[in-house]
Enzyme design. Structure first.
Site, PDB file in Angstrom:
ATOM      1  N   HIS A   1       0.850  -1.187   0.000  1.00  0.00           N
ATOM      2  CA  HIS A   1       0.000   0.000   0.000  1.00  0.00           C
ATOM      3  C   HIS A   1       0.877   1.225   0.000  1.00  0.00           C
ATOM      4  O   HIS A   1       1.931   1.225   0.641  1.00  0.00           O
ATOM      5  CB  HIS A   1      -0.913   0.002   1.242  1.00  0.00           C
ATOM      6  CG  HIS A   1      -2.062   0.932   1.095  1.00  0.00           C
ATOM      7  ND1 HIS A   1      -1.957   2.276   1.371  1.00  0.00           N
ATOM      8  CD2 HIS A   1      -3.333   0.718   0.672  1.00  0.00           C
ATOM      9  CE1 HIS A   1      -3.130   2.840   1.125  1.00  0.00           C
ATOM     10  NE2 HIS A   1      -3.974   1.932   0.694  1.00  0.00           N
TER      11      HIS A   1
ATOM     12  N   ASP B   1      -7.869  -5.341   0.040  1.00  0.00           N
ATOM     13  CA  ASP B   1      -8.404  -6.190  -1.023  1.00  0.00           C
ATOM     14  C   ASP B   1      -8.065  -7.661  -0.851  1.00  0.00           C
ATOM     15  O   ASP B   1      -8.587  -8.503  -1.575  1.00  0.00           O
ATOM     16  CB  ASP B   1      -7.863  -5.721  -2.384  1.00  0.00           C
ATOM     17  CG  ASP B   1      -8.526  -4.430  -2.806  1.00  0.00           C
ATOM     18  OD1 ASP B   1      -9.741  -4.310  -2.562  1.00  0.00           O
ATOM     19  OD2 ASP B   1      -7.844  -3.563  -3.354  1.00  0.00           O
TER      20      ASP B   1
HETATM   21  N1  ACO Z   1       4.188  -7.761  -4.867  1.00  0.00           N
HETATM   22  C1  ACO Z   1       5.533  -7.768  -5.045  1.00  0.00           C
HETATM   23  N2  ACO Z   1       6.296  -6.670  -4.973  1.00  0.00           N
HETATM   24  C2  ACO Z   1       5.698  -5.515  -4.689  1.00  0.00           C
HETATM   25  C3  ACO Z   1       4.309  -5.425  -4.477  1.00  0.00           C
HETATM   26  C4  ACO Z   1       3.548  -6.610  -4.569  1.00  0.00           C
HETATM   27  N3  ACO Z   1       2.226  -6.593  -4.372  1.00  0.00           N
HETATM   28  N4  ACO Z   1       3.980  -4.143  -4.223  1.00  0.00           N
HETATM   29  C5  ACO Z   1       5.116  -3.450  -4.278  1.00  0.00           C
HETATM   30  N5  ACO Z   1       6.162  -4.268  -4.556  1.00  0.00           N
HETATM   31  C6  ACO Z   1       7.570  -3.884  -4.624  1.00  0.00           C
HETATM   32  C7  ACO Z   1       7.895  -3.142  -5.897  1.00  0.00           C
HETATM   33  O1  ACO Z   1       8.264  -4.010  -6.943  1.00  0.00           O
HETATM   34  C8  ACO Z   1       9.016  -2.249  -5.435  1.00  0.00           C
HETATM   35  O2  ACO Z   1      10.177  -3.051  -5.350  1.00  0.00           O
HETATM   36  P1  ACO Z   1      11.635  -2.413  -5.667  1.00  0.00           P
HETATM   37  O3  ACO Z   1      11.844  -1.375  -4.610  1.00  0.00           O
HETATM   38  O4  ACO Z   1      12.566  -3.574  -5.568  1.00  0.00           O
HETATM   39  O5  ACO Z   1      11.537  -1.822  -7.041  1.00  0.00           O
HETATM   40  C9  ACO Z   1       8.625  -1.862  -4.004  1.00  0.00           C
HETATM   41  O6  ACO Z   1       7.816  -2.974  -3.563  1.00  0.00           O
HETATM   42  C10 ACO Z   1       7.831  -0.579  -3.888  1.00  0.00           C
HETATM   43  O7  ACO Z   1       6.712  -0.648  -4.781  1.00  0.00           O
HETATM   44  P2  ACO Z   1       6.024   0.613  -5.442  1.00  0.00           P
HETATM   45  O8  ACO Z   1       5.324   0.194  -6.678  1.00  0.00           O
HETATM   46  O9  ACO Z   1       7.006   1.735  -5.552  1.00  0.00           O
HETATM   47  O10 ACO Z   1       4.973   1.001  -4.331  1.00  0.00           O
HETATM   48  P3  ACO Z   1       3.749   1.977  -4.544  1.00  0.00           P
HETATM   49  O11 ACO Z   1       3.524   2.650  -3.243  1.00  0.00           O
HETATM   50  O12 ACO Z   1       3.961   2.849  -5.731  1.00  0.00           O
HETATM   51  O13 ACO Z   1       2.542   1.002  -4.906  1.00  0.00           O
HETATM   52  C11 ACO Z   1       0.725  -0.493  -4.694  1.00  0.00           C
HETATM   53  C12 ACO Z   1       1.564   0.626  -4.010  1.00  0.00           C
HETATM   54  C13 ACO Z   1       0.223   0.001  -6.066  1.00  0.00           C
HETATM   55  C14 ACO Z   1      -0.483  -0.798  -3.823  1.00  0.00           C
HETATM   56  C15 ACO Z   1       1.619  -1.763  -4.847  1.00  0.00           C
HETATM   57  O14 ACO Z   1       2.035  -2.222  -3.582  1.00  0.00           O
HETATM   58  C16 ACO Z   1       0.919  -2.883  -5.635  1.00  0.00           C
HETATM   59  O15 ACO Z   1       0.995  -2.888  -6.861  1.00  0.00           O
HETATM   60  N6  ACO Z   1       0.226  -3.825  -4.928  1.00  0.00           N
HETATM   61  C17 ACO Z   1      -0.513  -4.881  -5.609  1.00  0.00           C
HETATM   62  C18 ACO Z   1      -1.863  -4.350  -6.102  1.00  0.00           C
HETATM   63  C19 ACO Z   1      -2.832  -4.111  -4.981  1.00  0.00           C
HETATM   64  O16 ACO Z   1      -3.022  -4.946  -4.091  1.00  0.00           O
HETATM   65  N7  ACO Z   1      -3.500  -2.921  -5.045  1.00  0.00           N
HETATM   66  C20 ACO Z   1      -4.514  -2.548  -4.049  1.00  0.00           C
HETATM   67  C21 ACO Z   1      -4.017  -1.404  -3.206  1.00  0.00           C
HETATM   68  S1  ACO Z   1      -5.166  -1.017  -1.942  1.00  0.00           S
HETATM   69  C22 ACO Z   1      -6.345  -0.166  -2.730  1.00  0.00           C
HETATM   70  O17 ACO Z   1      -6.209   0.500  -3.690  1.00  0.00           O
HETATM   71  C23 ACO Z   1      -7.646  -0.302  -2.153  1.00  0.00           C
END
Ligand code: ACO
Length: 429
Positions: free
Chosen positions: A307, A364
């Site tokens: 998140h 979620d």
């Molecule tokens: N699985 C594996 N790796 C992940 C995940 C994940 N679900 N989420 C983030 N990471 C990793 C990224 O690859 C990144 O790694 P790195 O530093 O080695 O490059 C690091 O964690 C940071 O990720 P970001 O994308 O920069 O984090 P951001 O804050 O931009 O994204 C988000 C947040 C979109 C929720 C992300 O965690 C994600 O894509 N999660 C999966 C989708 C999801 O569950 N969305 C629902 C969110 S809650 C909502 O909207 C109600």
């Protein structure tokens, strides 16, 4: 003494006021930054940018705190209803009995769709994604209410639009489902409360009334409450951005539905169940999927984890996980996907990759399993999220309209394209 932030650029010191929120959140007010320095701030994904001041929802991602109008989400989820929560978010206070009765009766009044609107269901493909239809139909409400499109609405007119939106999204959702399974629409009933009426329109048929189990009503009620607002997330910011041009509430909320659709936002609940089904189909080996998510050369992500704001735990996920187990136990549901989810969560929580990046289950992760248990098809999960988020979108649009500091949203950019060059006629390229 008034606190100031100092920024030194090209040897010159500029001072900017520091703002403090009611929960001691600090911000540097850079609204005059470009005018004074000619620089802009670059903030990809707006992770550090406060776009407004808001009195609706407070969340502290480090401590896992979420409050609507000051009240902790744990108390609201346990004691309130979705309709009361919507009133709280939109109007700022908990309603009296009389206010709540009048608010709820406005939903009954506006639940039906105009006969003309039923044509949308005829025209939209049976298998088309329901978020596309929801977004279109919400926007098209503007076509039926030209008197509500002016920028200077009265409080009564805003309340009327809110009632129409909150009430009709249920009917639109239920009719979309009926169309997708080739059944006749079941009209709303005046004697049923918000959630029961929705379940009735979804699952009753013209021959048989849906047998509503209290556990199902309560689980859905909690889910909608937990989704009702989450301050400046992607879809709410979209609603505020669209509304900042003085676009009407229907158009603004329609944009919110579209923003919510994406799998990184409200579409994640659908993707979680699809992921769990994929793990099941592959023999249940969660580790293969965890390794894939950790592979830097693979874009694959574990849906339902991570998140932007919550970095220790998502308080909504804690409540939902418990509700999910309770519902399954009460209804005697055995779903192998729940077992996979529990194993996956446990393995992720022990894994350094996820703890280093502070990735925890989000709202979620378990919500999809509840929707599935209720009988809602996977494709409709984001639509349920949209129904839940409706009060938040309305509250933010209303707050933005009432704020004298609101300006049209218009971010800047850093241009990295080609420098000036001459047009080359086609025969010389
Ligand atoms: N699985 C594996 N790796 C992940 C995940 C994940 N679900 N989420 C983030 N990471 C990793 C990224 O690859 C990144 O790694 P790195 O530093 O080695 O490059 C690091 O964690 C940071 O990720 P970001 O994308 O920069 O984090 P951001 O804050 O931009 O994204 C988000 C947040 C979109 C929720 C992300 O965690 C994600 O894509 N999660 C999966 C989708 C999801 O569950 N969305 C629902 C969110 S809650 C909502 O909207 C109600």
């Amino acid at each position: 003494m008034e606190e100031k932030a100092k920024i030194v650029l090209d040897g010159k010191t500029y001072e900017f006021p520091v703002e403090t929120g009611t929960e001691n959140e600090k911000a540097i007010d850079i609204s005059k930054f470009r005018a004074q320095t000619s620089y802009v701030m670059l903030d990809n994904g707006f992770g550090n940018t406060g776009a407004c001041k808001s009195a609706i929802t407070f969340l502290d991602g480090e401590k896992g705190i979420l409050r609507y109008r000051g009240i902790p989400i744990e108390q609201i989820a346990e004691k309130s209803t979705f309709v009361e929560t919507a009133y709280l978010l939109i109007n700022g206070q908990l309603p009296t009995d009389a206010q709540l009765a009048s608010f709820a009766s406005s939903f009954t009044e506006h639940a039906a769709l105009l006969p003309d609107m039923l044509n949308f269901f005829k025209a939209y493909p049976k298998d088309g994604h329901p978020m596309g239809l929801l977004s279109s139909m919400v926007c098209s409400l503007s076509g039926y209410h030209p008197e509500l499109l002016k920028p200077d609405l009265s409080e009564e007119e805003i309340q009327l639009m809110a009632a129409k939106l909150l009430s009709k999204v249920r009917t639109i959702t239920a009719y979309t489902y009926k169309k997708s399974i080739g059944e006749d629409f079941v009209p709303p009933r005046d004697d049923l409360k918000y959630i029961s009426n929705f379940l009735h329109m979804m699952f009753s048929t013209k021959d048989k009334e849906y047998d509503r189990h209290d556990a199902v009503v309560n689980a859905l009620e909690a889910l909608l409450i937990l989704h009702a607002d989450h301050e400046q997330n992607c879809s709410t910011s979209t609603v505020r951005l669209i509304g900042s041009s003085w676009a009407n509430l229907f158009a603004s909320v329609s944009g919110g539905v579209s923003a919510l659709w994406g799998p990184l936002h409200g579409g994640a609940n659908q993707k979680v169940v699809e992921m769990l089904e994929e793990i099941q189909a592959a023999g249940g080996d969660i580790h293969k999927f965890i390794e894939k998510a950790k592979d830097p050369d693979d874009n694959y992500r574990l849906m339902g984890f991570g998140h932007r704001v919550y970095k220790n735990f998502d308080p909504r996920a804690t409540i939902i996980k418990k509700r999910c187990h309770d519902l399954f136990e009460t209804l005697g549901i055995q779903d192998p996907l729940l077992d996979i989810a529990v194993k996956l969560e446990a393995a992720v929580l022990k894994d350094d990759y996820f703890s280093e990046r502070r990735l925890y289950p989000n709202v979620d992760f378990y919500s999809g399993l509840i929707y599935k248990a209720i009988g809602i098809p996977t494709k409709m999960f984001p639509v349920l999220f949209a129904i839940g988020r409706m009060p938040g979108w309305i509250a933010h649009w209303k707050e933005m309209k009432a704020d004298p500091r609101s300006r049209i949203g218009r971010p800047r950019q850093i241009y990295v394209g080609l420098n000036e060059r001459d047009y080359v006629p086609r025969d010389q390229r």
